[in-house]
Design an enzyme around this catalytic site. Structure first.
Site, PDB file in Angstrom:
ATOM      1  N   PRO A   1     -51.909 -41.040 -27.719  1.00 18.15           N
ATOM      2  CA  PRO A   1     -51.334 -41.425 -27.844  1.00 18.15           C
ATOM      3  C   PRO A   1     -50.146 -41.134 -26.687  1.00 18.15           C
ATOM      4  O   PRO A   1     -49.304 -39.403 -26.074  1.00 18.15           O
ATOM      5  CB  PRO A   1     -50.803 -40.554 -28.616  1.00 18.15           C
ATOM      6  CG  PRO A   1     -51.669 -40.258 -28.583  1.00 18.15           C
ATOM      7  CD  PRO A   1     -53.528 -40.540 -28.514  1.00 18.15           C
ATOM      8  N   CYS A   2     -50.460 -40.860 -25.509  1.00 22.80           N
ATOM      9  CA  CYS A   2     -49.569 -40.930 -23.973  1.00 22.80           C
ATOM     10  C   CYS A   2     -48.115 -40.672 -24.379  1.00 22.80           C
ATOM     11  O   CYS A   2     -46.876 -39.639 -24.101  1.00 22.80           O
ATOM     12  CB  CYS A   2     -49.768 -41.789 -23.287  1.00 22.80           C
ATOM     13  SG  CYS A   2     -49.375 -42.934 -22.870  1.00 22.80           S
ATOM     14  N   HIS A   3     -47.732 -41.399 -25.315  1.00 23.49           N
ATOM     15  CA  HIS A   3     -45.749 -41.310 -25.403  1.00 23.49           C
ATOM     16  C   HIS A   3     -45.530 -39.948 -26.421  1.00 23.49           C
ATOM     17  O   HIS A   3     -44.492 -39.688 -26.081  1.00 23.49           O
ATOM     18  CB  HIS A   3     -45.460 -42.434 -26.988  1.00 23.49           C
ATOM     19  CG  HIS A   3     -45.944 -42.046 -28.172  1.00 23.49           C
ATOM     20  ND1 HIS A   3     -47.705 -43.042 -28.075  1.00 23.49           N
ATOM     21  CD2 HIS A   3     -46.150 -41.326 -29.228  1.00 23.49           C
ATOM     22  CE1 HIS A   3     -48.641 -42.593 -29.433  1.00 23.49           C
ATOM     23  NE2 HIS A   3     -47.118 -41.982 -30.186  1.00 23.49           N
TER      24      HIS A   3
END
Length: 171
Positions: free
Chosen positions: A134-136
């Protein structure tokens, strides 16, 4: 011997996602506008790479559960290809709780060097396994939604979705 990669396009609320798997696990989850320069480890996908694979089935099921609000953590074999530093950054991404955000500086500090925020940002930009890794969940130091391979509107959608499911206030 060339490594066998299999891909499939999965429909999602954020548009079609191309899932690429190797025999070891998920190699990439790509956005419609992605190209080989951002995620070279996904290979040059052509019609011959399209097919079925049990891991693709698992990705489709788990992404569906995620978007339905019934999954907050993924349980999939992963096979991202990157430098040692990128691998460390991607591993750190997986420790950010569902519905939470951290800054690039906080992620760098968690990795042992708060001065490497820019390097962390560059590594996150090469994250091949969008949403699942989850780089978001990484934002600017002032909380702003900074660059994201899927676009800032998609990043906002994902964060709002997670906060809604977690019962938190939306951005």
């Amino acid at each position: 011997m060339t490594e066998r990669l299999v891909s499939a396009i999965i429909d999602s609320p954020v548009g079609p996602l191309t899932v690429v798997v190797s025999d070891r696990g998920v190699r990439a989850v790509l956005w419609p506008a992605d190209d080989e320069r951002r995620v070279p480890s996904a290979g040059s996908l052509d019609a011959d790479a399209a097919g079925t694979h049990p891991v693709i089935d698992d990705v489709q099921r788990q992404l569906g559960e995620y978007f339905d609000g019934n999954r907050t953590d993924f349980d999939l074999p992963l096979d991202p290809i990157g430098t040692e530093f990128q691998q460390q950054a991607w591993l750190a991404l997986r420790t950010i709780p569902y519905g939470a955000t951290v800054s690039y500086g906080e992620q760098a500090e968690r990795m042992g060097d708060k001065n490497k925020a820019r390097a962390v940002g560059a590594a996150n930009g090469k994250n091949p396994i969008s949403i699942i890794v989850p780089c978001h969940r990484v934002v600017g130091s002032n909380g702003s939604l900074t660059g994201f391979a899927g676009g800032v509107d998609t990043k906002r959608f994902l964060l709002d979705h997670e906060r809604r499911v977690a019962g938190q206030t939306l951005l």
